[in-house]
Design an enzyme around this catalytic site. Structure first.
Site, short mmCIF file in Angstrom:
data_model
loop_
_atom_site.label_atom_id
_atom_site.label_comp_id
_atom_site.label_asym_id
_atom_site.label_seq_id
_atom_site.Cartn_x
_atom_site.Cartn_y
_atom_site.Cartn_z
N ARG A 230 -15.85 7.16 9.39
CA ARG A 230 -14.87 6.75 8.36
C ARG A 230 -14.14 7.94 7.77
O ARG A 230 -13.86 7.98 6.56
CB ARG A 230 -15.56 5.96 7.23
CG ARG A 230 -16.04 4.54 7.50
CD ARG A 230 -15.04 3.61 8.10
NE ARG A 230 -15.04 3.75 9.54
CZ ARG A 230 -15.89 3.16 10.38
NH1 ARG A 230 -16.78 2.35 9.93
NH2 ARG A 230 -15.81 3.35 11.66
N SER B 129 -15.11 -3.54 3.57
CA SER B 129 -16.28 -2.89 2.96
C SER B 129 -15.82 -1.98 1.82
O SER B 129 -14.95 -1.15 2.03
CB SER B 129 -17.02 -2.04 4.00
OG SER B 129 -17.43 -2.85 5.05
N GLU C 71 -15.23 3.39 0.30
CA GLU C 71 -14.52 3.56 1.57
C GLU C 71 -13.00 3.62 1.37
O GLU C 71 -12.33 4.42 2.02
CB GLU C 71 -14.90 2.43 2.53
CG GLU C 71 -14.22 2.58 3.88
CD GLU C 71 -14.62 1.52 4.88
OE1 GLU C 71 -15.83 1.33 5.11
OE2 GLU C 71 -13.72 0.87 5.42
C1 LIG Z 1 -10.81 -7.92 5.28
C2 LIG Z 1 -10.83 -6.46 5.67
C3 LIG Z 1 -11.64 -6.01 6.71
C4 LIG Z 1 -11.64 -4.66 7.09
N1 LIG Z 1 -12.46 -4.26 8.12
C5 LIG Z 1 -12.48 -2.95 8.50
C6 LIG Z 1 -13.32 -2.52 9.58
O1 LIG Z 1 -14.01 -3.32 10.22
N2 LIG Z 1 -13.33 -1.21 9.91
C7 LIG Z 1 -12.55 -0.29 9.25
O2 LIG Z 1 -12.60 0.89 9.60
N3 LIG Z 1 -11.74 -0.67 8.23
C8 LIG Z 1 -11.69 -1.97 7.84
N4 LIG Z 1 -10.88 -2.37 6.80
C9 LIG Z 1 -10.08 -1.37 6.08
C10 LIG Z 1 -8.61 -1.29 6.54
O3 LIG Z 1 -8.19 -2.46 7.15
C11 LIG Z 1 -8.37 -0.14 7.52
O4 LIG Z 1 -8.78 1.08 6.95
C12 LIG Z 1 -6.89 -0.03 7.91
O5 LIG Z 1 -6.75 0.93 8.94
C13 LIG Z 1 -5.97 0.34 6.74
O6 LIG Z 1 -4.63 0.18 7.21
P1 LIG Z 1 -3.44 -0.04 6.20
O7 LIG Z 1 -2.20 0.02 7.01
O8 LIG Z 1 -3.67 -1.28 5.42
O9 LIG Z 1 -3.56 1.26 5.28
P2 LIG Z 1 -3.18 1.37 3.73
O10 LIG Z 1 -4.18 0.63 2.92
O11 LIG Z 1 -1.76 1.06 3.51
O12 LIG Z 1 -3.42 2.94 3.51
C14 LIG Z 1 -4.72 3.49 3.54
C15 LIG Z 1 -4.63 5.02 3.37
O13 LIG Z 1 -3.94 5.56 4.48
C16 LIG Z 1 -2.73 6.20 4.07
N5 LIG Z 1 -1.73 5.87 5.07
C17 LIG Z 1 -1.39 4.65 5.57
N6 LIG Z 1 -0.46 4.76 6.53
C18 LIG Z 1 -0.19 6.09 6.63
C19 LIG Z 1 0.70 6.85 7.45
N7 LIG Z 1 1.51 6.29 8.36
N8 LIG Z 1 0.72 8.21 7.29
C20 LIG Z 1 -0.09 8.81 6.37
N9 LIG Z 1 -0.93 8.13 5.58
C21 LIG Z 1 -0.99 6.79 5.71
C22 LIG Z 1 -2.43 5.64 2.70
O14 LIG Z 1 -1.67 6.57 1.92
C23 LIG Z 1 -3.82 5.43 2.14
O15 LIG Z 1 -4.33 6.66 1.69
C24 LIG Z 1 -10.85 -3.72 6.40
C25 LIG Z 1 -10.02 -4.18 5.34
C26 LIG Z 1 -10.02 -5.52 4.99
C27 LIG Z 1 -9.14 -5.99 3.87
#
Ligand SMILES: Cc1cc2nc3c(=O)[nH]c(=O)nc-3n(C[C@H](O)[C@H](O)[C@H](O)COP(=O)(O)OP(=O)(O)OC[C@H]3O[C@@H](n4cnc5c(N)ncnc54)[C@H](O)[C@@H]3O)c2cc1C
Length: 345
Positions: A158, A235, A337
């Site tokens: 992570r 999580s 996380e």
């Molecule tokens: C129901 C649910 C289940 C999930 N299950 C998992 C799982 O099984 N495994 C897991 O690892 N995660 C899981 N997650 C967490 C999440 O989905 C992942 O971490 C996902 O990759 C986040 O993507 P996002 O586009 O929503 O990022 P955001 O929430 O928009 O951003 C997250 C972070 O990344 C940065 N960021 C985003 N895009 C960029 C970019 N292009 N350049 C630089 N920085 C950036 C943001 O500034 C922030 O700091 C889950 C979340 C939910 C709600």
């Protein structure tokens, strides 16, 4: 003043931003970041952020670039370059449909492709670090675009060099995938059981995807607008990684409860189930906090905005209560996380 950022997050909490701009391509993303006065927040799917009730005192750049193309291929593999804003599960579905193996166990994870390297997204025995070959970034310190090879991304459980760092904006990600109708060897016991195979066996890609999606839905881990348990960041806490001494102290303190699920790793470190610690510290599924928040009724690790109208402060109060009690009971510190923005635990 634009509306609250709650509408851009899966938790549905968070106050307003001063400015919100959407970037529809890598060039637009670079331009938007260069043009904005500090502070700047890059926001994509909003599924791994907790934004404070005061919002964000600066510009929020929404990552909305889309696209995926094959940039190299041979008899056994293809390398695809994927724009940062491409919805992750659309990519996984496309790779499964094309007979490209390597992402199938990561089906159903919300958010964007560009965010997957940030915390080395993983689930059911797979992590993106296994297939990423490089990450194209805009370096805000140097003002340049470059590809960071996977070996320099610092991928860990992570984590990566990108997490908690504002320096790099991810523009696209390259994945090298195997041409195979079958998944990689199934590593996760629960998934193997659900597929009716032994750990280490391979299954058709579509079967792996279907069963992962089913298992995830049962835990409220795929977004579903009709299911309040999915108003979360998935999580909330990572599984703590303990040194030997802390692990043995935990075993002593939990003797009468049985051993916690644990995964020994490199260097004698042991990863322990955060869900087990939380449950045994007295927080069952569905445990309510103040102000409309609650532990998910399907998964002890997910904290939810159950009412849909809760505040970030309520959620963090529940998170703090849980981590304090886990520490008091077992001597183990839990770490969040998601990325906390303009708020603290
Ligand atoms: C129901 C649910 C289940 C999930 N299950 C998992 C799982 O099984 N495994 C897991 O690892 N995660 C899981 N997650 C967490 C999440 O989905 C992942 O971490 C996902 O990759 C986040 O993507 P996002 O586009 O929503 O990022 P955001 O929430 O928009 O951003 C997250 C972070 O990344 C940065 N960021 C985003 N895009 C960029 C970019 N292009 N350049 C630089 N920085 C950036 C943001 O500034 C922030 O700091 C889950 C979340 C939910 C709600």
């Amino acid at each position: 003043m634009p509306g609250p950022l709650a509408g851009y997050t899966t938790l549905r909490t968070g106050g307003p931003a001063e400015r919100i701009v959407a970037a529809g391509s890598a060039d637009e993303l670079v331009h938007a970041v260069r043009a904005a006065a500090e502070p700047v927040l890059i926001l994509a799917g909003g599924s791994n952020v907790v934004i404070g009730d005061a919002g964000f005192p600066g510009t929020v750049v929404l990552v909305r670039s889309r696209g995926m193309r094959v940039i190299a291929e041979d008899a056994t593999s293809v390398t695809v370059r994927v724009d940062a804003g491409e919805p992750w599960d659309d990519l996984v579905a496309a790779t499964v449909a094309n007979g490209w193996a390597g992402l199938e166990c990561l089906s159903g994870i919300p958010g964007s492709t560009g965010a997957t390297p940030i915390q080395n997204v993983g689930a059911y025995g797979q992590e993106v670090a296994e297939t990423i070959t490089g990450v194209e970034v805009y370096d805000r310190v140097e003002g340049t675009r470059q590809v960071i090879p996977a070996a320099e991304c610092g991928f860990a459980y992570r984590g990566s060099i990108f997490k908690y760092m504002d320096r790099w904006v991810v523009l696209s990600v390259d994945f090298r995938l195997a041409r195979s109708p079958l998944s990689g060897p199934v590593r996760y016991a629960e998934l193997a059981r659900a597929l009716g195979v032994e750990v280490g066996e391979q299954v058709p890609l579509a079967d792996a995807r279907a069963v992962v999606l089913r298992l995830r839905a049962g835990k409220g881990m795929v977004l579903d607008a009709t299911d309040p348990d999915t108003r979360s960041v998935g999580s909330f806490f990572t599984n703590p990684v303990l040194d030997r001494g802390t692990y043995e102290q935990l075993l002593e303190r939990s003797a009468e409860l049985g051993d916690p699920p644990a995964w020994p790793g490199a260097d004698g470190l042991v990863k322990v189930s955060a869900a087990w610690l939380i449950d045994k510290a007295g927080f069952a599924k569905g445990h309510p906090g103040e102000g409309g928040v609650a532990i998910s009724s399907k998964h002890t690790l997910a904290l939810t905005n159950r009412s849909g109208t809760a505040h970030t402060s309520d959620l963090l109060t529940l998170a703090r209560t849980i981590s304090d009690q886990v520490h008091a009971r077992f001597g183990v510190t839990l770490h969040p996380e998601p990325v906390l923005i303009n708020c603290t635990l």
